[in-house]
Design an enzyme around this catalytic site. Structure first.
Site, mmCIF file in Angstrom:
data_model
loop_
_atom_site.group_PDB
_atom_site.id
_atom_site.type_symbol
_atom_site.label_atom_id
_atom_site.label_comp_id
_atom_site.label_asym_id
_atom_site.label_seq_id
_atom_site.Cartn_x
_atom_site.Cartn_y
_atom_site.Cartn_z
ATOM 1 N N GLU A 330 39.463 -8.047 18.704
ATOM 2 C CA GLU A 330 39.865 -6.697 19.092
ATOM 3 C C GLU A 330 41.137 -6.705 19.938
ATOM 4 O OE1 GLU A 330 40.209 -2.853 19.545
ATOM 5 O OE2 GLU A 330 38.368 -3.514 18.545
ATOM 6 N N THR A 370 41.223 -0.646 14.506
ATOM 7 C CA THR A 370 40.349 -1.716 14.020
ATOM 8 C C THR A 370 40.079 -1.587 12.527
ATOM 9 O OG1 THR A 370 39.305 -2.030 16.169
ATOM 10 C CG2 THR A 370 38.040 -2.699 14.236
ATOM 11 N N HIS A 488 38.289 -4.406 24.824
ATOM 12 C CA HIS A 488 38.454 -2.981 24.568
ATOM 13 C C HIS A 488 38.119 -2.248 25.854
ATOM 14 C CE1 HIS A 488 37.962 1.028 22.914
ATOM 15 N NE2 HIS A 488 38.332 0.615 21.721
#
Length: 694
Positions: A330, A370, A488
């Site tokens: 991520e 994403t 994140h």
């Protein structure tokens, strides 16, 4: 008299314009805004902004207009009052008791909202009907509540736009629509990332103060209610203003300056939100430049040795049925790694692993979400306008990396620490033959830490090892695609793992913790029997930020990627420009797979490979080749930039920045413009015709 009756609209309108102006000025001075504006440019932006805001305010006033139109004392007279109350009660019972009423057919919470609204309407209407001496007081209370809700929404929207711009450098877009849909994750993310209680208390305090001011200035207008003639004048005026505002916004929203920040600052977020909400997928053939379809396909497919959509990929070496673990990280920008010049030592493990891997030093993500990264690694096709294919209805039975592995007898799974319903991942991966391991598969004792996005990467690493051990016992090779979550916002993770506290909510801490978790994963993997027969691909899904001076700032798309396998992959650096969609075709080449391919990415080690990359937002579609960035956008716009490479001597092999110099339309490289159109037009056509299905 007319001006007296519209005083509430005037006060609310002026307040909205002032708040919008303050937000716009904040955007001018925000650190994320890297463009400098001259005096006259600022005046122009502010003027266009005020016009946009005025039109938007008019279009947000129907409920307020209806409130004034229905103000009346005559409706409480016999028998009208009792009839209206009876109708309201019947409507309430209809929503409450009839299983398939019209409100429930819309799904979601529509029925509950309607029930609550009608219930409150019954209570207040009944009080005003049976307590006429209290009618003015009740009406004033309802008026205060109405004004308060408008003021609250204005303030809340301004704060929301600020935080959205702070995160993305943009007004509302598709991401904001996602935030509205995935309320659990998003509200949880906000609760964990920001000081919500003081923030909301501040919003409410400001809203109450402003409401009190407007209420005191306008409440006397309710003493003498408008008659039918005045209401008709008000209604006609409002309808005319709505028409003018719709036409005006249709014009002002098409004013597209060359600078992205100028465009975003002068815009109003609400029309952009509405547009994003109603345009999940952009029709390429309606909005983008085209050439002859057959010619576009010939141009695009000419890069392959077999110039057709479905191609036979063959190898003269025996196939290698090695296990494959694809780890999508991520929000890992390339410049977090020391190899790309970072001096903070954020990724000591990944930097050490890169030295033992095939490392792609000049690789670009296809997007800034994403789902774009997952799309690129799973479908291996250029991005298309609008939402990722993962989030579209027609997202199943595609030709995927998983389908290639399944054809070779592999066990294929998608691993995710959160709930995979988010971003439609569960629907997409399950619909394309992947098994899914997500938070639903965790026992309580397997979770040592979790936030709104899912279990920590450390816990997911342990679950991944457990899953792979079970797969290895079956005797079949496995392909597992693991998507990490810890890097994140709110960037929270277990204490004591890295030297940045888990409650610091630091992006650097999130990067460090993910690196720590990957180290733990590999330490566990090395102890397993299947480890030496496994290939690991480690790659970011997208960068940490997407804001920049141009539509597609190059440094916001450059991501790290490497392929590692002890005793199999020779450490080396591949420095040519390549795309996220080239990674998996390259892996299949390393494994000597023979298969029928519909991938639109290339094996970088084939002689026909052409260095290039595809980068995109929801609207702008970019193509990087031969030191040019060509961008096609809605309304059939074409822009082109010359890319000037500037090496950072602290990391001369890696840290290449690009200056983007705009090329005037007459001087554009027409061949590259045609190649750009050919790539995106052909991909959109094949998707539309389901030709990229299995």
């Amino acid at each position: 008299m007319f001006l007296q009756k519209i005083k509430p609209f005037l006060y609310l309108g002026v307040f909205y314009l002032i708040i919008s102006l303050i937000v716009r000025i904040i955007f001018f001075f925000h650190p994320i805004t890297t463009t400098s504006f001259g005096f006259f440019e600022i005046i122009k932006i502010l003027l266009i902004g005020i016009v946009n805001d005025s039109f938007v305010f008019v279009l947000t006033c129907p409920f307020l207009a209806l409130y004034f139109l229905f103000l009346s004392d005559s409706k409480y007279q016999k028998p009208y009052g009792h009839i209206i109350l009876g109708v309201l009660m019947l409507l309430f019972l209809y929503i409450l008791l009839i299983p398939n009423n019209i409100f429930k057919q819309y799904g979601g919470s529509i029925a509950e909202i309607a029930l609550a609204f009608i219930g409150l309407k019954i209570i207040f209407f009944g009080l005003m009907l049976f307590l006429p001496e209290k009618r003015i007081k009740i009406r004033n209370t309802l008026y205060f509540i109405t004004v308060f809700l408008y003021v609250l929404l204005i303030v809340f929207n301004a704060v929301s736009e600020y935080f959205f711009y702070n995160e993305f450098g943009l007004r509302y877009n598709f991401i904001a629509v996602d935030y509205l849909i995935y309320t659990n994750e998003v509200i949880g993310n906000i609760m964990e990332s920001y000081p919500v209680v003081p923030l909301f208390l501040g919003i409410f305090a400001v809203a109450i103060l402003i409401t009190l001011f407007i209420y005191r200035k306008t409440k006397n207008e309710l003493q003498e209610l408008p008659n039918l003639k005045q209401k008709l004048i008000l209604l006609g005026s409002f309808v005319a203003l709505v028409g003018i505002s719709l036409l005006g916004l249709n014009f002002t929203t098409k004013i597209k300056p060359a600078d992205v920040f100028e465009e975003e600052i002068q815009a109003n977020g609400l029309p952009k939100f509405y547009w994003a909400f109603t345009h999940n997928e952009l029709d390429y053939f309606q909005f983008y430049p085209e050439i002859n379809e057959k010619q576009a396909e010939r141009n695009f497919l000419s890069q392959f040795s077999e110039p057709k959509l479905q191609r036979s990929i063959t190898s003269d070496q025996p196939e290698l049925k090695k296990n494959v673990v694809l780890i999508s990280i991520e929000s890992l920008s390339a410049d977090f790694l020391q190899h790309y010049g970072n001096k903070q030592n954020l990724t000591p493990f990944l930097d050490s692993l890169a030295d033992q891997s095939l490392m792609f030093t000049n690789l670009y993500a296809t997007g800034n979400r994403t789902v774009r990264g997952l799309e690129a690694l799973t479908l291996c096709i250029p991005p298309t306008a609008g939402e990722s294919i993962i989030k579209r209805e027609n997202n199943k039975n595609k030709f995927t990396t998983g389908s290639v592995f399944k054809s070779k007898g592999y066990d294929v799974k998608f691993l995710y620490g959160g709930y995979s319903y988010f971003d439609n991942m569960q629907d997409f991966f399950a619909g394309n033959g992947y098994g899914i391991v997500d938070r639903n598969n965790f026992k309580p004792e397997e979770i040592t830490f979790a936030n709104v996005w899912g279990v920590s990467d450390e816990d997911m690493a342990k679950k991944a090892i457990q899953t792979m051990n079970a797969e290895a016992k079956s005797g079949k090779p496995f392909f597992n695609h693991w998507m990490t979550v810890s890097n994140h916002r709110p960037f929270t993770y277990p204490e004591g793992r890295v030297d940045i506290p888990g409650n610091a909510k630091s992006r650097e801490g999130g990067v460090k913790y993910t690196d720590y978790s990957l180290r733990k994963f590999f330490e566990m993997a090395k102890k397993q029997d299947w480890y030496k027969n496994t290939v690991f691909i480690i790659i970011a899904d997208h960068c940490a930020s997407s804001a920049g001076d141009t539509e597609l700032p190059m440094d916001k798309y450059r991501i790290p990627a490497m392929i590692f396998s002890e005793g199999f992959i020779k450490p080396q650096k591949f420095t040519k420009t390549m795309s996220q969609i080239d990674v998996m075709p390259t892996l299949f080449g390393l494994l000597n797979f023979n298969y029928q391919s519909k991938f639109l990415g290339q094996d970088i080690f084939k002689k026909e490979f052409q260095p290039k990359a595809y980068v995109a937002t929801y609207e702008d579609l970019g193509f990087i080749k031969d030191n040019y960035l060509t961008i096609i956008s809605p309304v059939r716009k074409v822009k082109q930039y010359v890319l000037t490479q500037q090496k950072n001597m602290q990391a001369p092999d890696f840290n290449i920045y690009f200056d983007e110099t705009n090329v005037p339309a007459p001087n554009q490289n027409k061949k590259l413009v045609e190649e750009t159109i050919s790539a995106y037009q052909s991909t959109s056509y094949w998707l539309k015709k389901n030709q990229l299905n299995r």
